[in-house]
Design a protein around this motif. Structure first.
Motif, PDB file in Angstrom:
ATOM      1  N   UNK A 125      21.357  34.774 -52.789  1.00 12.00           N
ATOM      2  CA  UNK A 125      22.680  35.385 -53.346  1.00 12.00           C
ATOM      3  C   UNK A 125      23.244  33.788 -53.714  1.00 12.00           C
ATOM      4  N   UNK A 126      24.360  34.212 -54.466  1.00 12.45           N
ATOM      5  CA  UNK A 126      25.012  32.876 -54.920  1.00 12.45           C
ATOM      6  C   UNK A 126      25.587  32.093 -53.856  1.00 12.45           C
ATOM      7  N   UNK A 127      25.353  30.781 -53.666  1.00 15.38           N
ATOM      8  CA  UNK A 127      25.987  30.209 -52.321  1.00 15.38           C
ATOM      9  C   UNK A 127      26.004  28.735 -52.837  1.00 15.38           C
ATOM     10  N   UNK A 128      25.852  28.070 -51.590  1.00 17.57           N
ATOM     11  CA  UNK A 128      26.322  26.518 -51.440  1.00 17.57           C
ATOM     12  C   UNK A 128      25.410  25.717 -50.700  1.00 17.57           C
ATOM     13  N   UNK A 129      24.965  24.381 -50.975  1.00 18.67           N
ATOM     14  CA  UNK A 129      24.148  23.813 -50.368  1.00 18.67           C
ATOM     15  C   UNK A 129      24.908  22.596 -49.807  1.00 18.67           C
ATOM     16  N   UNK A 130      24.773  22.382 -48.628  1.00 15.37           N
ATOM     17  CA  UNK A 130      25.713  20.710 -48.065  1.00 15.37           C
ATOM     18  C   UNK A 130      25.227  19.781 -48.996  1.00 15.37           C
ATOM     19  N   UNK A 131      25.828  18.946 -49.537  1.00 15.05           N
ATOM     20  CA  UNK A 131      25.369  17.879 -50.087  1.00 15.05           C
ATOM     21  C   UNK A 131      24.759  16.807 -49.164  1.00 15.05           C
ATOM     22  N   UNK A 132      23.253  16.713 -49.578  1.00 13.51           N
ATOM     23  CA  UNK A 132      22.508  15.716 -48.274  1.00 13.51           C
ATOM     24  C   UNK A 132      23.255  14.374 -48.412  1.00 13.51           C
ATOM     25  N   UNK A 133      23.976  13.865 -49.256  1.00 18.32           N
ATOM     26  CA  UNK A 133      24.745  12.752 -49.118  1.00 18.32           C
ATOM     27  C   UNK A 133      25.669  12.616 -48.192  1.00 18.32           C
ATOM     28  N   UNK A 183      23.220  25.912 -39.671  1.00 15.13           N
ATOM     29  CA  UNK A 183      22.728  27.133 -40.708  1.00 15.13           C
ATOM     30  C   UNK A 183      21.574  26.776 -41.533  1.00 15.13           C
ATOM     31  N   UNK A 184      21.209  25.445 -41.311  1.00 13.06           N
ATOM     32  CA  UNK A 184      20.226  24.999 -42.433  1.00 13.06           C
ATOM     33  C   UNK A 184      20.540  24.516 -43.592  1.00 13.06           C
ATOM     34  N   UNK A 185      21.765  24.168 -43.608  1.00 13.16           N
ATOM     35  CA  UNK A 185      22.485  23.392 -44.750  1.00 13.16           C
ATOM     36  C   UNK A 185      22.978  24.310 -46.009  1.00 13.16           C
ATOM     37  N   UNK A 186      22.751  25.702 -45.822  1.00 15.47           N
ATOM     38  CA  UNK A 186      23.053  26.487 -47.001  1.00 15.47           C
ATOM     39  C   UNK A 186      23.750  27.722 -46.694  1.00 15.47           C
ATOM     40  N   UNK A 187      24.757  28.261 -47.173  1.00 12.13           N
ATOM     41  CA  UNK A 187      25.473  29.570 -46.869  1.00 12.13           C
ATOM     42  C   UNK A 187      25.924  30.217 -48.131  1.00 12.13           C
ATOM     43  N   UNK A 188      25.875  31.433 -48.137  1.00  6.38           N
ATOM     44  CA  UNK A 188      26.302  32.061 -49.404  1.00  6.38           C
ATOM     45  C   UNK A 188      27.793  32.221 -49.678  1.00  6.38           C
ATOM     46  N   UNK A 189      28.248  32.257 -50.857  1.00  3.43           N
ATOM     47  CA  UNK A 189      29.571  32.325 -50.986  1.00  3.43           C
ATOM     48  C   UNK A 189      30.197  33.343 -50.379  1.00  3.43           C
ATOM     49  N   UNK A 190      29.518  34.666 -50.440  1.00  2.86           N
ATOM     50  CA  UNK A 190      30.187  35.713 -49.629  1.00  2.86           C
ATOM     51  C   UNK A 190      30.479  35.374 -48.125  1.00  2.86           C
TER      52      UNK A 190
END
Length: 277
Positions: free
Chosen positions: A79-87, A36-43
């Motif tokens: 929107x509010x969301x989360x990024x997969x930590x690159x680490x 998904x490109x490393x990011x997804x919305x919380x919803x």
């Protein structure tokens, strides 16, 4: 697990019981955030968790814990969301290799012997070393001498480095062990093969209870399978009982994952595309 993910972070999965909210969310994140490109919305993440039978409040709490553990980073886009930590990339890539490419050794493959002697002041480090060696499928020749497939030597070195234990640990590349017993008898002593057999049979039995919906079935399949490629070292057939169930487990996993993957991905795209509209 902190923002700087190392070998210890990978092993945090030991305590995430397959089927639990924590385990299912980690499996969901590991499978889909990268494509998904490393990011997804919380919803959207909560909606997909709902497809797995996780109630909204429980999913939000679980996602917050993944953030606290450093796997996800809060990042607002549309929107509010989360990024997969690159680490986390190295951790997830290592998991991919284990899960998708479970290796079965041949008689010609090399081994790695792990010898260690630690003072009583390093008792906690010794405990963590043994725990982590068990998690990657190493066997116990004696309390201070362990054995694992040679292709895992790099992972063993990472564990040793992560624990800052190099002063007490020596790794030896080795050929086929020579013992007074037969190799199957030695293997049954060095590894808990009966426990591993039970894990395989339990996995196979669980396949009859996968959900009907492809997305939920796919995530559940991975969640139920993910431990086996770690704790099963993939011993050569010459060291195993003739009726060893490992090959069947791997074949069933690959068959079902191939059957379900496209439809499961379509569901993820539907949810995440709707979230952007």
């Amino acid at each position: 697990m902190t923002a700087e993910l190392g070998v210890g972070s990978v092993l945090d999965d030991i305590d995430a019981r397959p089927g639990s909210t924590a385990s299912l969310l980690r499996t969901l994140v590991g499978l889909y955030l990268r494509p998904l490109g490393g990011w997804i919305s919380t919803a959207d993440l909560v909606a997909l968790a709902g497809d797995l039978g996780i109630p909204t409040a429980q999913a939000r709490t679980g996602v917050t814990r993944l953030k606290q553990k450093g796997l996800l980073l809060a990042e607002r886009r549309h929107a509010v969301g989360y990024l997969l930590n690159p680490d986390a990339a190295a951790m997830l890539e290592r998991g991919d290799r284990r899960i998708f490419e479970m290796r079965e050794m041949t008689d010609a493959d090399s081994w790695c012997l792990i010898s260690f002697s630690m003072p009583e002041s390093a008792r906690a480090t010794r405990h963590q070393l043994r725990r982590r060696l068990h998690w990657i499928g190493a066997g116990v020749v004696s309390p201070a001498l362990w054995i694992c497939p040679g292709h895992l030597q790099g992972e063993v070195q990472e564990i040793v480095d992560d624990l800052d234990a190099s002063a007490w640990v020596t790794l030896f590349p080795a050929g086929t062990p020579t013992t007074a017993r037969s190799l199957p008898e030695a293997a049954a002593d060095w590894w808990d093969l009966e426990s591993l057999r039970a894990e395989h049979l339990g996995f196979q039995a669980s396949l009859t209870t996968l959900p009907a919906a492809p997305f939920a079935a796919y995530v559940q399949l991975f969640d139920r399978w993910r431990v086996l490629p770690y704790v099963d070292p993939g011993l050569p057939p010459s060291m195993l009982p003739a009726d060893w169930p490992g090959r069947r487990s791997a074949a069933e996993f690959h068959r079902l994952s191939t059957e379900l993957s496209d439809a499961a991905w379509q569901r993820v795209r539907e949810v995440t595309s709707a979230g952007r509209s």
